[in-house]
Structure formats: structure tokens, C-alpha cells
Design a protein around this motif. Structure first.
Motif, PDB file in Angstrom:
ATOM      1  N   PRO A 111       0.802  -1.227   0.000  1.00  0.00           N
ATOM      2  CA  PRO A 111       0.000   0.000   0.000  1.00  0.00           C
ATOM      3  C   PRO A 111       0.835   1.278   0.000  1.00  0.00           C
ATOM      4  N   LEU A 112       0.222   2.342  -0.465  1.00  0.00           N
ATOM      5  CA  LEU A 112       0.777   3.684  -0.311  1.00  0.00           C
ATOM      6  C   LEU A 112       0.335   4.154   1.067  1.00  0.00           C
ATOM      7  N   CYS A 113       1.299   4.536   1.892  1.00  0.00           N
ATOM      8  CA  CYS A 113       0.949   4.966   3.244  1.00  0.00           C
ATOM      9  C   CYS A 113       1.944   6.009   3.733  1.00  0.00           C
ATOM     10  N   LYS A 114       1.591   6.608   4.838  1.00  0.00           N
ATOM     11  CA  LYS A 114       2.430   7.636   5.435  1.00  0.00           C
ATOM     12  C   LYS A 114       3.435   6.973   6.368  1.00  0.00           C
ATOM     13  N   VAL A 115       4.713   7.188   6.074  1.00  0.00           N
ATOM     14  CA  VAL A 115       5.786   6.696   6.930  1.00  0.00           C
ATOM     15  C   VAL A 115       6.479   7.940   7.482  1.00  0.00           C
ATOM     16  N   LEU A 116       6.339   8.120   8.768  1.00  0.00           N
ATOM     17  CA  LEU A 116       6.754   9.358   9.437  1.00  0.00           C
ATOM     18  C   LEU A 116       5.970  10.519   8.820  1.00  0.00           C
ATOM     19  N   LEU A 117       6.597  11.342   7.997  1.00  0.00           N
ATOM     20  CA  LEU A 117       5.895  12.477   7.383  1.00  0.00           C
ATOM     21  C   LEU A 117       5.800  12.369   5.865  1.00  0.00           C
ATOM     22  N   VAL A 118       6.260  11.236   5.313  1.00  0.00           N
ATOM     23  CA  VAL A 118       6.346  11.072   3.866  1.00  0.00           C
ATOM     24  C   VAL A 118       5.388   9.986   3.387  1.00  0.00           C
ATOM     25  N   TRP A 119       4.677  10.253   2.275  1.00  0.00           N
ATOM     26  CA  TRP A 119       3.812   9.258   1.660  1.00  0.00           C
ATOM     27  C   TRP A 119       4.652   8.422   0.697  1.00  0.00           C
ATOM     28  N   THR A 120       4.682   7.113   0.917  1.00  0.00           N
ATOM     29  CA  THR A 120       5.513   6.229   0.114  1.00  0.00           C
ATOM     30  C   THR A 120       4.936   4.812   0.128  1.00  0.00           C
ATOM     31  N   THR A 121       5.500   3.954  -0.689  1.00  0.00           N
ATOM     32  CA  THR A 121       5.159   2.524  -0.649  1.00  0.00           C
ATOM     33  C   THR A 121       6.358   1.805  -0.030  1.00  0.00           C
ATOM     34  N   PRO A 122       6.354   1.666   1.285  1.00  0.00           N
ATOM     35  CA  PRO A 122       7.537   1.141   1.975  1.00  0.00           C
ATOM     36  C   PRO A 122       7.786  -0.348   1.780  1.00  0.00           C
ATOM     37  N   PHE A 123       6.835  -1.056   1.234  1.00  0.00           N
ATOM     38  CA  PHE A 123       6.974  -2.505   1.146  1.00  0.00           C
ATOM     39  C   PHE A 123       7.280  -3.003  -0.249  1.00  0.00           C
ATOM     40  N   SER A 124       7.547  -2.127  -1.188  1.00  0.00           N
ATOM     41  CA  SER A 124       7.745  -2.571  -2.572  1.00  0.00           C
ATOM     42  C   SER A 124       9.007  -3.408  -2.754  1.00  0.00           C
ATOM     43  N   ASP A 125       9.917  -3.356  -1.815  1.00  0.00           N
ATOM     44  CA  ASP A 125      11.136  -4.150  -1.948  1.00  0.00           C
ATOM     45  C   ASP A 125      11.293  -5.160  -0.815  1.00  0.00           C
ATOM     46  N   THR A 126      10.247  -5.430  -0.062  1.00  0.00           N
ATOM     47  CA  THR A 126      10.336  -6.370   1.055  1.00  0.00           C
ATOM     48  C   THR A 126       9.268  -7.445   0.947  1.00  0.00           C
ATOM     49  N   LYS A 127       9.346  -8.373   1.837  1.00  0.00           N
ATOM     50  CA  LYS A 127       8.388  -9.487   1.892  1.00  0.00           C
ATOM     51  C   LYS A 127       7.394  -9.241   3.031  1.00  0.00           C
ATOM     52  N   TYR A 128       6.681  -8.153   2.960  1.00  0.00           N
ATOM     53  CA  TYR A 128       5.775  -7.751   4.029  1.00  0.00           C
ATOM     54  C   TYR A 128       4.595  -8.691   4.218  1.00  0.00           C
ATOM     55  N   LEU A 129       4.237  -9.427   3.164  1.00  0.00           N
ATOM     56  CA  LEU A 129       3.092 -10.329   3.271  1.00  0.00           C
ATOM     57  C   LEU A 129       3.350 -11.453   4.266  1.00  0.00           C
ATOM     58  N   SER A 130       4.589 -11.894   4.378  1.00  0.00           N
ATOM     59  CA  SER A 130       4.919 -12.986   5.296  1.00  0.00           C
ATOM     60  C   SER A 130       5.474 -12.488   6.627  1.00  0.00           C
ATOM     61  N   ASP A 131       5.695 -11.178   6.766  1.00  0.00           N
ATOM     62  CA  ASP A 131       6.268 -10.640   7.998  1.00  0.00           C
ATOM     63  C   ASP A 131       5.444  -9.444   8.474  1.00  0.00           C
ATOM     64  N   SER A 132       4.462  -9.728   9.302  1.00  0.00           N
ATOM     65  CA  SER A 132       3.574  -8.665   9.775  1.00  0.00           C
ATOM     66  C   SER A 132       4.250  -7.711  10.756  1.00  0.00           C
ATOM     67  N   SER A 133       5.460  -8.042  11.180  1.00  0.00           N
ATOM     68  CA  SER A 133       6.159  -7.138  12.099  1.00  0.00           C
ATOM     69  C   SER A 133       6.617  -5.858  11.395  1.00  0.00           C
ATOM     70  N   LEU A 134       6.557  -5.839  10.066  1.00  0.00           N
ATOM     71  CA  LEU A 134       6.949  -4.645   9.306  1.00  0.00           C
ATOM     72  C   LEU A 134       5.789  -3.666   9.128  1.00  0.00           C
TER      73      LEU A 134
END
Length: 188
Positions: A111-134
């Protein structure tokens, strides 16, 4: 089972799938139930491609309507009608495939979401689907990761079912076209 009855079963099954696809796509525009994100353009890019509305919605609804009408003509309809149902089912396959591809990309990119003060897609290079801690990285909209996974996952499942059903109708239409109608003559 007669090819006409099969066509009716397929079309009746496609109608709720079309509705689910359209609703999921519309809901994706309003994360956290707030229209402000859509107004500000803070929507995941894949939502804007409208895979559920155009692909799994309109491009599957039109063939479903035609397939339903083909199944209404006597027991099996005529050969020309069954031949045309193959072409319409192919349009449904294309629409479902488009919805499928958009849903897969929506899940992969995150998803596109706010990370700190910036809107970005923080998970485009990670395996967020299998790691909910992110998932904590996204501070706004609230629960956006679960929101996107749930709705894009639903679109993915719906489009798979639409692909299967439209594929079956292509085979059913071919059988009805080649073998002809199965008009049963009852007692006079």
C-alpha cells in the motif's frame, strides 16, 4: 448437462463475482473509510488501474449477460449463439486476467501509506506479506496494510474464479457450436 443449462449456471455464478469485484475496487478508494485520502491522491497506484471495476466488473458482466441469454434460447441456443458465446467468454477471460494482474501487483507492491511524514510505498522491496512485524511502518491510513491485503486478496480470488468460469464457457460454447443443439422433443 445440456450446454444451455451449463451457460445459465456459469452466468448466474458470474453475477455475484462481478458485484464483489466492483465493490472491492470502489472500497479500495476509501482507506480507513475516509474520502480525504482519495481527494489528496494518497491512494495505492494499483487501485487507480481499476482492475476490479473495469476488468472483473464491466468486462466480465457483458459476457455474463450474453452467456445468460444464450442459455435461455431453448435448451442450448443455436450454433451461432454458442459460437458468439466463445468470443464473449474470451472477453471475460481478458477482463478477469486484467483484474488478476492488477491484484497481484497491488499485493506485491504493497500500500501507499504515510511513513513518518512522507507518503511512500515502503513494502515494494520487502516481503511484508509474510512478515507482519513490518506493518507498523505505515502510520496512516490506519490498518492500511490489512485493508489492502484483504481487498486485493479478494480481487485475486474473484478474478481466478472468473477466469475458470469464462474458460469453462469457452469450452462449453465450442461443444454447443460443434455438436449443435440438444432440443429434446417431448410428447405432443
Amino acid at each position: 448437462m445440456c450446454t444451455g443449462k451449463c451457460s445459465r449456471c456459469i452466468s448466474v455464478t458470474l453475477y455475484p463475482l462481478v458485484l464483489i469485484s466492483i465493490i472491492c475496487n470502489i472500497v479500495l478508494f476509501f482507506p480507513d473509510g475516509d474520502i480525504q485520502y482519495a481527494k489528496d491522491g494518497h491512494i495505492t497506484e494499483e487501485v487507480k488501474y481499476m482492475g476490479g471495476l473495469v476488468g472483473g466488473g464491466i468486462l466480465v458482466l457483458i459476457p455474463a449477460l450474453y452467456i445468460h441469454l444464450t442459455g435461455q434460447q431453448g435448451c442450448c441456443g443455436n450454433r451461432c449463439g454458442m459460437f458468439l458465446s466463445i468470443a464473449f467468454a474470451a472477453v471475460g477471460v481478458a477482463g478477469a486476467l486484467y483484474s488478476f494482474i492488477v491484484a497481484v501487483h497491488g499485493l506485491i507492491n504493497g500500500p501507499l501509506c504515510k511513513v513518518l511524514l512522507v507518503w511512500t510505498t515502503p513494502f515494494s522491496d520487502t516481503k511484508y506479506l509474510s512478515d507482519s512485524s513490518l506493518w507498523w511502518k505505515c502510520t496512516a491510513p490506519k490498518n492500511i496494510v490489512q485493508f489492502n491485503i484483504g481487498l486485493f486478496g479478494t480481487l485475486l480470488a474473484t478474478s481466478c474464479l472468473q477466469l475458470i468460469l469464462c474458460g469453462i464457457q469457452m469450452i462449453n460454447g465450442l461443444i454447443g457450436c460443434v455438436c449443435g443443439t440438444c432440443n429434446e422433443k417431448g410428447p405432443l
